[in-house]
Enzyme design. Sequence first.
Site, mmCIF file in Angstrom:
data_model
loop_
_atom_site.group_PDB
_atom_site.id
_atom_site.type_symbol
_atom_site.label_atom_id
_atom_site.label_comp_id
_atom_site.label_asym_id
_atom_site.label_seq_id
_atom_site.Cartn_x
_atom_site.Cartn_y
_atom_site.Cartn_z
ATOM 1 N N ASN A 43 0.799 -1.232 0.000
ATOM 2 C CA ASN A 43 0.000 0.000 0.000
ATOM 3 C C ASN A 43 0.831 1.281 0.000
ATOM 4 O OD1 ASN A 43 0.794 -0.629 2.615
ATOM 5 N ND2 ASN A 43 -1.122 0.011 3.565
ATOM 6 N N GLU A 47 4.748 -4.205 12.407
ATOM 7 C CA GLU A 47 3.726 -3.166 12.232
ATOM 8 C C GLU A 47 2.568 -3.852 11.539
ATOM 9 O OE1 GLU A 47 1.220 -0.950 10.827
ATOM 10 O OE2 GLU A 47 2.690 -0.253 9.350
#
Length: 456
Positions: A130, A229
Amino acid sequence: MPVHDPATGQLLCHVADAGPEDGLAALSAAAEAQRDWARTPPRERGDILMRAYRHLLADLDRLALIATLEMGKPLAEARGEIAYAAEFFRWFAEEAVRLDGGYMPAPSGGSRFLVARQPVGPSLLITPWNFPMAMGTRKIGPALAAGCTCVVKPAEQTPLCTLALAGILHESGVPAGVVNVVTTSDPGRLMTPMILDERSRKLSFTGSTAVGKRLLEQCARTVMRTSMELGGNAPFIVFDDADLDAAIEGALAAKMRNIGQACTAANRIFVQRGVIDEFGRRLADRMAALPMGRGTESDVVVGPLIDGDAVAKVTDLVADARALGARVLTGGEPVDGPGNFYPATVLVDVPDTARMCHTEIFGPVAALIPFDTEDEVLTRANDTPYGLVGYVYTESLRRGLRVCEALETGMVGLNQGVVSNPAAPFGGVKESGLGREGGLVGIDEFLELKYIGVQL
């Protein structure tokens, strides 16, 4: 392996499809280069990163086009990502020369304690699709600044940004073997031998919580250092005393950045009952007016989702919420034709039982949920295994601080819809991850503490 344009489905090009032997060759290169790179003066490492920072900005338009073509985001957003990505190199170039330690007398006297910070060693970096350029620099920057070599595995959908980044690092003076890129259509088969290899000393991963858990299990076998993350389920809370103009702008930023495909995206938008009708109407008007199309077209704000599976997921989540009583204010149906498009959508009266309240939507869908009291919304906002980021809109400083402190998240935006900044620590709590990227502590993820006792 093929790389496709998500806006058209057309083939862009082919890149190498690496297998386990290629990964181990890359790891060998990193291991062989580790000693010399760790001995490279910090100022020299910082200078290389500064050159890479300047090269990124000088080549911004070309790199933005690559990001738009392989990922789909509009060119304006892609340009913003390249500028954001460059800032990580600048930030960590400045941090490279600030790797301090410690010196103190032993409490009992007679000896001294020295504390040094040393590079952890060859690091495996797994980046998502992304933000393919920014997530690369956010990991490579601190690794190189700390004196670590690395192997980078980009997402199979977006390898071109990472390959372009590797070229810029080479042009900036990074020695052979220090940064290695392996592209693959089979990440598990490629990464497992590298993770289990004792030469690998660190894994930094950005991606889903489910994959992160599997990687943690593998890393446990060699007790490898990890940074994770992972997923989010961000609450966006609007109190009735909020500046609604600012809250609308913040919701648009937090929801529509990257077409909603961000772990920091507002996933559950809680609006106090007294203002939810006005908020919903105004947000729907703004969302309905956002132009949709291929990211290379002028004025486009809503580009395609990454692939057909992403469209199917968003479609199913919206159908589930509607079946449970949610009302559509705008959008709500997939778009016919080529490309992976889904329109900007606003739902209101989304119940807590809807699946989109418990998983990342990862699409341009704003789920509005009414609430009555501060205690109630805090309980509902924290009722999730995730804890990456939250957003709070209120004109009361006391309430704002109370709610920010009570939210079980690693980051909070108080009256702002974007929290990401290279100078701030990025990361979550609970199942949203381990460690922090960026800020003063970002480089610590690639350093080990060594205590040296000196007898006088």
